[in-house]
Design a protein around this motif. Structure first.
Motif, PDB file in Angstrom:
ATOM      1  N   LEU A  76      23.641   4.274   4.342  1.00  0.00           N
ATOM      2  CA  LEU A  76      22.783   3.665   5.030  1.00  0.00           C
ATOM      3  C   LEU A  76      23.020   2.154   4.479  1.00  0.00           C
ATOM      4  CD1 LEU A  76      19.850   6.045   6.207  1.00  0.00           C
ATOM      5  CD2 LEU A  76      21.091   4.853   8.214  1.00  0.00           C
ATOM      6  N   ALA A  85      16.107  -0.398  13.078  1.00  0.00           N
ATOM      7  CA  ALA A  85      15.444   0.910  11.358  1.00  0.00           C
ATOM      8  C   ALA A  85      15.272   1.905  11.807  1.00  0.00           C
ATOM      9  CB  ALA A  85      14.723   0.299  10.034  1.00  0.00           C
ATOM     10  N   LEU A  89      16.361   5.240  11.784  1.00  0.00           N
ATOM     11  CA  LEU A  89      15.428   6.905  11.253  1.00  0.00           C
ATOM     12  C   LEU A  89      15.407   7.907  12.140  1.00  0.00           C
ATOM     13  CD1 LEU A  89      14.050   7.791   9.027  1.00  0.00           C
ATOM     14  CD2 LEU A  89      11.231   6.540  10.004  1.00  0.00           C
ATOM     15  N   LYS A  93      16.921  11.927  10.434  1.00  0.00           N
ATOM     16  CA  LYS A  93      16.220  13.245  10.532  1.00  0.00           C
ATOM     17  C   LYS A  93      16.345  14.070  10.991  1.00  0.00           C
ATOM     18  CE  LYS A  93      11.986  10.528  11.288  1.00  0.00           C
ATOM     19  NZ  LYS A  93      10.851  10.361  11.914  1.00  0.00           N
ATOM     20  N   LEU A 102      21.032   5.512   1.285  1.00  0.00           N
ATOM     21  CA  LEU A 102      20.193   3.905   1.709  1.00  0.00           C
ATOM     22  C   LEU A 102      20.390   3.088   0.594  1.00  0.00           C
ATOM     23  CD1 LEU A 102      18.239   2.751   3.902  1.00  0.00           C
ATOM     24  CD2 LEU A 102      16.275   3.579   2.351  1.00  0.00           C
ATOM     25  N   LEU A 123      11.139   0.988   6.302  1.00  0.00           N
ATOM     26  CA  LEU A 123      12.179   0.798   5.493  1.00  0.00           C
ATOM     27  C   LEU A 123      11.320   2.443   3.979  1.00  0.00           C
ATOM     28  CD1 LEU A 123      14.020  -2.043   3.808  1.00  0.00           C
ATOM     29  CD2 LEU A 123      14.912   0.329   5.671  1.00  0.00           C
ATOM     30  N   LYS A 125       9.749   4.296   5.591  1.00  0.00           N
ATOM     31  CA  LYS A 125       9.973   5.760   6.293  1.00  0.00           C
ATOM     32  C   LYS A 125      11.297   6.582   6.012  1.00  0.00           C
ATOM     33  CE  LYS A 125       6.955   3.552  10.083  1.00  0.00           C
ATOM     34  NZ  LYS A 125       6.510   3.191  11.206  1.00  0.00           N
ATOM     35  N   PHE A 126      11.882   5.721   4.972  1.00  0.00           N
ATOM     36  CA  PHE A 126      12.989   7.002   5.460  1.00  0.00           C
ATOM     37  C   PHE A 126      13.405   7.463   3.813  1.00  0.00           C
ATOM     38  CE2 PHE A 126      15.062   3.091   8.200  1.00  0.00           C
ATOM     39  CZ  PHE A 126      16.006   3.914   9.260  1.00  0.00           C
ATOM     40  N   TYR A 129      13.659  11.470   3.514  1.00  0.00           N
ATOM     41  CA  TYR A 129      14.875  11.960   4.208  1.00  0.00           C
ATOM     42  C   TYR A 129      15.883  12.001   3.755  1.00  0.00           C
ATOM     43  CZ  TYR A 129      11.772  12.128   8.244  1.00  0.00           C
ATOM     44  OH  TYR A 129      10.390  12.806   8.708  1.00  0.00           O
ATOM     45  N   VAL A 130      16.503  10.937   2.994  1.00  0.00           N
ATOM     46  CA  VAL A 130      16.936  10.124   2.368  1.00  0.00           C
ATOM     47  C   VAL A 130      17.222  10.715   1.036  1.00  0.00           C
ATOM     48  CG1 VAL A 130      17.193   8.493   3.669  1.00  0.00           C
ATOM     49  CG2 VAL A 130      16.368   7.804   0.986  1.00  0.00           C
TER      50      VAL A 130
END
Length: 253
Positions: A76, A85, A89, A93, A102, A123, A125-126, A129-130
């Motif tokens: 990303l 964004a 996201l 997921k 990211l 960002l 919130k990512f 998950y990354v």
């Protein structure tokens, strides 16, 4: 033999040194097949560098078109606004089983504080998950809301980003602390590792994009993360040595 498919969710660089051009060139250099979802177009005008986000519906259709591809890793890059964004996201997921890198290109950092705040919150919130985030010093400061003036500050900020949910962090320090060496800091929640390479007198447009996409490439090949980061730093060093005045990476052995 399984083909490794990588996805770059990133923006256009009108000078072709960074953004999606760096991502695709890096994937190719690692002998990997790549897909692309474009987040924005760019242009240079009398008023400076301009960014034009992809229409939300078009961006969503790009991602929907790729929903059945079995990716080995995702990188990303520039996410120009909260709307883009948020769609990115929602897409990633579904890929918690693969490496996701990211590179938090905070394009809004030169705009109004409310835009910076909104994109920062998006960002963050990512992070759960990354696999890894790769901010530069300014981005790390904005994300953590802490100042970085020393290497110890970098460590404190890396720890703060970990506390905010990031699993692994590389803060790209450049040559702020040492004019002869570019210093990056890796943190995995347990150990810090400092990475150094000599500073090159060269245009390095797209170095951050190349670094993140190289890490994604190595991780897709099941390279351990610290080795992927270290090898990618060397990859970027070689790429900068072989770049032209626009930062475009030339072929090298």
């Amino acid at each position: 033999m399984k083909t490794n498919y990588l996805l770059a969710i990133s923006g256009n660089d009108i000078f072709s040194g960074g953004g999606l051009y760096a991502d695709l060139a890096t994937f190719q250099r690692h002998h990997l097949h790549s897909f692309l979802a474009v987040t924005c177009l760019t242009a240079m005008s009398d008023s400076g560098f301009e960014i034009f986000p992809t229409n939300e519906n078009i961006f969503k259709k790009q991602l929907d078109s790729l929903r059945n591809v079995s990716f080995s890793a995702i990188k990303l890059g520039l996410l120009p606004n909260v709307e883009i964004a948020d769609q990115a996201l929602n897409f990633i997921k579904k890929y918690s089983h693969i490496p996701i890198i990211l590179d938090p290109v905070l394009v809004c950092k030169e705009k109004h504080d409310t835009e910076v705040s909104a994109l920062r919150e998006e960002l963050l919130k990512f992070f759960p998950y990354v696999t890894l985030i790769t901010p530069n010093l300014v981005e790390a400061e904005l994300l953590s809301q802490k100042k970085i003036q020393t290497l110890d500050d970098m460590k404190e900020v890396a720890y703060s980003l970990y506390q905010l949910g990031a699993k692994n962090i590389v803060i790209k320090g450049g040559n702020r602390f040492d004019k002869e060496f570019a210093i990056d800091l890796f943190y995995d929640g347990r150990n810090f590792k400092t990475l150094k390479s000599p500073v090159l007198d060269s245009n390095n447009i797209g170095a951050g994009c190349t670094f993140a996409s190289s890490i994604a490439s190595y991780l897709s090949l099941r390279t351990p993360i610290i080795e992927a980061v270290s090898q990618s730093k060397e990859f970027v060093y070689q790429a900068i040595q072989n770049s032209d005045e626009y930062g475009v990476k030339q072929a090298y052995d």
